[in-house]
Design a protein around this motif. Structure first.
Motif, PDB file in Angstrom:
ATOM      1  N   ILE A  38       0.853  -1.194   0.000  1.00 50.41           N
ATOM      2  CA  ILE A  38       0.000   0.000   0.000  1.00 50.41           C
ATOM      3  C   ILE A  38       0.885   1.238   0.000  1.00 50.41           C
ATOM      4  CG2 ILE A  38      -1.769   1.242   1.301  1.00 50.41           C
ATOM      5  CD1 ILE A  38      -2.393  -1.619   2.579  1.00 50.41           C
ATOM      6  N   LEU A  39       0.715   2.056  -1.024  1.00 48.39           N
ATOM      7  CA  LEU A  39       1.542   3.258  -1.163  1.00 48.39           C
ATOM      8  C   LEU A  39       0.657   4.490  -1.099  1.00 48.39           C
ATOM      9  CD1 LEU A  39       4.558   3.942  -1.614  1.00 48.39           C
ATOM     10  CD2 LEU A  39       4.035   4.140  -4.059  1.00 48.39           C
ATOM     11  N   ALA A  40       0.956   5.367  -0.154  1.00 52.43           N
ATOM     12  CA  ALA A  40       0.131   6.543   0.096  1.00 52.43           C
ATOM     13  C   ALA A  40       0.255   7.575  -1.023  1.00 52.43           C
ATOM     14  CB  ALA A  40       0.533   7.169   1.428  1.00 52.43           C
ATOM     15  N   PRO A  41      -0.730   8.461  -1.134  1.00 55.63           N
ATOM     16  CA  PRO A  41      -0.650   9.540  -2.125  1.00 55.63           C
ATOM     17  C   PRO A  41       0.603  10.390  -1.919  1.00 55.63           C
ATOM     18  CG  PRO A  41      -2.843   9.416  -1.169  1.00 55.63           C
ATOM     19  CD  PRO A  41      -1.983   8.502  -0.366  1.00 55.63           C
TER      20      PRO A  41
ATOM     21  N   GLU B 262      -1.004   7.052 -15.075  1.00 55.79           N
ATOM     22  CA  GLU B 262       0.285   7.472 -15.630  1.00 55.79           C
ATOM     23  C   GLU B 262       1.097   8.277 -14.626  1.00 55.79           C
ATOM     24  OE1 GLU B 262      -2.435  10.927 -16.324  1.00 55.79           O
ATOM     25  OE2 GLU B 262      -2.607   8.726 -16.466  1.00 55.79           O
ATOM     26  N   LYS B 263       0.432   8.776 -13.579  1.00 54.40           N
ATOM     27  CA  LYS B 263       1.108   9.529 -12.528  1.00 54.40           C
ATOM     28  C   LYS B 263       1.523   8.646 -11.352  1.00 54.40           C
ATOM     29  CE  LYS B 263       0.915  13.736 -14.240  1.00 54.40           C
ATOM     30  NZ  LYS B 263       2.161  14.518 -14.506  1.00 54.40           N
ATOM     31  N   CYS B 264       1.224   7.373 -11.451  1.00 55.66           N
ATOM     32  CA  CYS B 264       1.635   6.412 -10.424  1.00 55.66           C
ATOM     33  C   CYS B 264       2.449   5.359 -11.154  1.00 55.66           C
ATOM     34  CB  CYS B 264       0.404   5.798  -9.760  1.00 55.66           C
ATOM     35  SG  CYS B 264       0.783   4.724  -8.359  1.00 55.66           S
ATOM     36  N   TRP B 265       3.760   5.403 -10.976  1.00 54.25           N
ATOM     37  CA  TRP B 265       4.627   4.642 -11.878  1.00 54.25           C
ATOM     38  C   TRP B 265       5.814   4.028 -11.151  1.00 54.25           C
ATOM     39  CZ3 TRP B 265       9.546   6.699 -11.985  1.00 54.25           C
ATOM     40  CH2 TRP B 265       9.688   8.046 -11.622  1.00 54.25           C
TER      41      TRP B 265
ATOM     42  N   ASN C  63       4.236   7.745  -6.501  1.00 53.61           N
ATOM     43  CA  ASN C  63       2.792   7.931  -6.603  1.00 53.61           C
ATOM     44  C   ASN C  63       2.531   9.434  -6.572  1.00 53.61           C
ATOM     45  OD1 ASN C  63       0.030   7.967  -6.472  1.00 53.61           O
ATOM     46  ND2 ASN C  63      -0.139   6.825  -4.555  1.00 53.61           N
ATOM     47  N   GLU C  64       2.407  10.012  -7.730  1.00 46.60           N
ATOM     48  CA  GLU C  64       2.244  11.464  -7.856  1.00 46.60           C
ATOM     49  C   GLU C  64       0.777  11.862  -7.926  1.00 46.60           C
ATOM     50  OE1 GLU C  64       6.364  12.437 -10.275  1.00 46.60           O
ATOM     51  OE2 GLU C  64       4.650  11.696 -11.431  1.00 46.60           O
ATOM     52  N   THR C  65      -0.090  11.052  -7.330  1.00 43.34           N
ATOM     53  CA  THR C  65      -1.520  11.336  -7.324  1.00 43.34           C
ATOM     54  C   THR C  65      -1.989  11.577  -5.893  1.00 43.34           C
ATOM     55  OG1 THR C  65      -2.424   9.095  -6.947  1.00 43.34           O
ATOM     56  CG2 THR C  65      -1.655   9.620  -9.187  1.00 43.34           C
ATOM     57  N   ASP C  66      -3.279  11.904  -5.768  1.00 44.70           N
ATOM     58  CA  ASP C  66      -3.863  12.081  -4.437  1.00 44.70           C
ATOM     59  C   ASP C  66      -4.676  10.852  -4.029  1.00 44.70           C
ATOM     60  OD1 ASP C  66      -5.989  12.322  -6.155  1.00 44.70           O
ATOM     61  OD2 ASP C  66      -6.616  14.306  -5.468  1.00 44.70           O
TER      62      ASP C  66
END
Length: 258
Positions: A136-139, A167-170, A198-201
């Motif tokens: 599990i990877l946090a925002p 594409e923002k989680c890579w 993980n470059e998302t929220d």
């Protein structure tokens, strides 16, 4: 509790046992022999079709996802990987990466398995399974560049809860930039440098499995000897003890919400 760090990040300590430091010095020769004995390619990334088992598990990914989401309801009681395996503190700086172990280095976490029985049943059918856990990877978090120390294993990720803007989680593995997708496997050789962002929220949840690389002799002998040592090492014993403490904390969280 990845072998990449169990043997990698801590092995620079001159206080480690002689045989431990010997392996550190000889790991490239060992990996060369394992590579020569490999029954699959030595590329960084593998097509899931390379193996017989990925699709059999992926066919039931929604059931796996449902168990993962039920577990995630008690997210604060899911241990940060850096607290289970302290050597991971070198690649993640906070508690953003949490891991719910079902199997670690062949050791079954029975209380956790009882919370995800269908997942445990499915992964138990994977030949050469070494470890399986919900990762599990946090925002807004990242896992810094690192690499595994042995080609004895391959790493497989099954996408369960992937951010909409995937594409923002890579993940970068060598020269490959990869994105997860729900219900699909991403399989790679972690001895290639890799990193995750993980470059998302949104939170990313995957099923992470560590699986023995298909080998012929003599590489298979080297891999078996290596894992025999690791499974008896104090690193794995420490991780098992830490998991036991977190299982108690998770059970308490369940009682409080029930």
């Amino acid at each position: 509790m990845g072998l990449s760090n169990t043997l990698g990040l801590l092995s620079n300590d001159p206080g480690r046992p002689l045989h431990y430091r010997f392996f550190k010095r000889q790991r490239h020769r060992v990996n060369d022999q394992i590579a020569k004995s490999s029954l699959i390619s030595n590329e960084a990334v593998f097509a899931p079709e390379t193996f017989e088992w990925p699709q059999k598990v992926a066919n039931h990914w929604q059931a796996i996802r449902d168990e993962a989401q039920a577990i995630y309801r008690h997210r604060d009681a899911i241990p940060p990987l850096r607290e289970i395996s302290p050597d991971h503190r070198g690649i993640v700086k906070d508690n953003a990466w949490r891991s719910f172990f079902l199997i670690g280095y062949g050791h079954r976490q029975e209380q956790n398995i009882a919370r995800a029985p269908r997942t445990a049943e499915l992964v138990s059918q994977i030949p050469g399974l070494n470890s399986a856990f919900f990762s599990i990877l946090a925002p807004g978090s990242e896992i810094t560049p690192h690499r595994g120390v042995t080609k004895a294993f391959i790493t497989a990720h099954l996408g369960l809860v992937v951010p909409i803007r995937r594409e923002k989680c890579w993940m970068r593995v060598g020269d490959h930039r990869l994105n997860w997708a729900n219900g699909e496997w991403t399989i790679f050789d972690d001895t290639y440098e890799h990193e995750v962002k993980n470059e998302t929220d949104e939170t990313r949840i995957i099923l992470l499995c560590q699986v023995e690389r298909p080998l012929r002799a003599p590489g298979s002998w080297l891999a078996a000897g290596l894992m025999g040592y690791v499974r008896r090492s104090h690193f794995v014993r420490e991780a098992k003890d830490n998991l036991t403490d977190w299982e108690t904390a998770y059970a308490k969280a369940e009682r409080e919400i029930a």
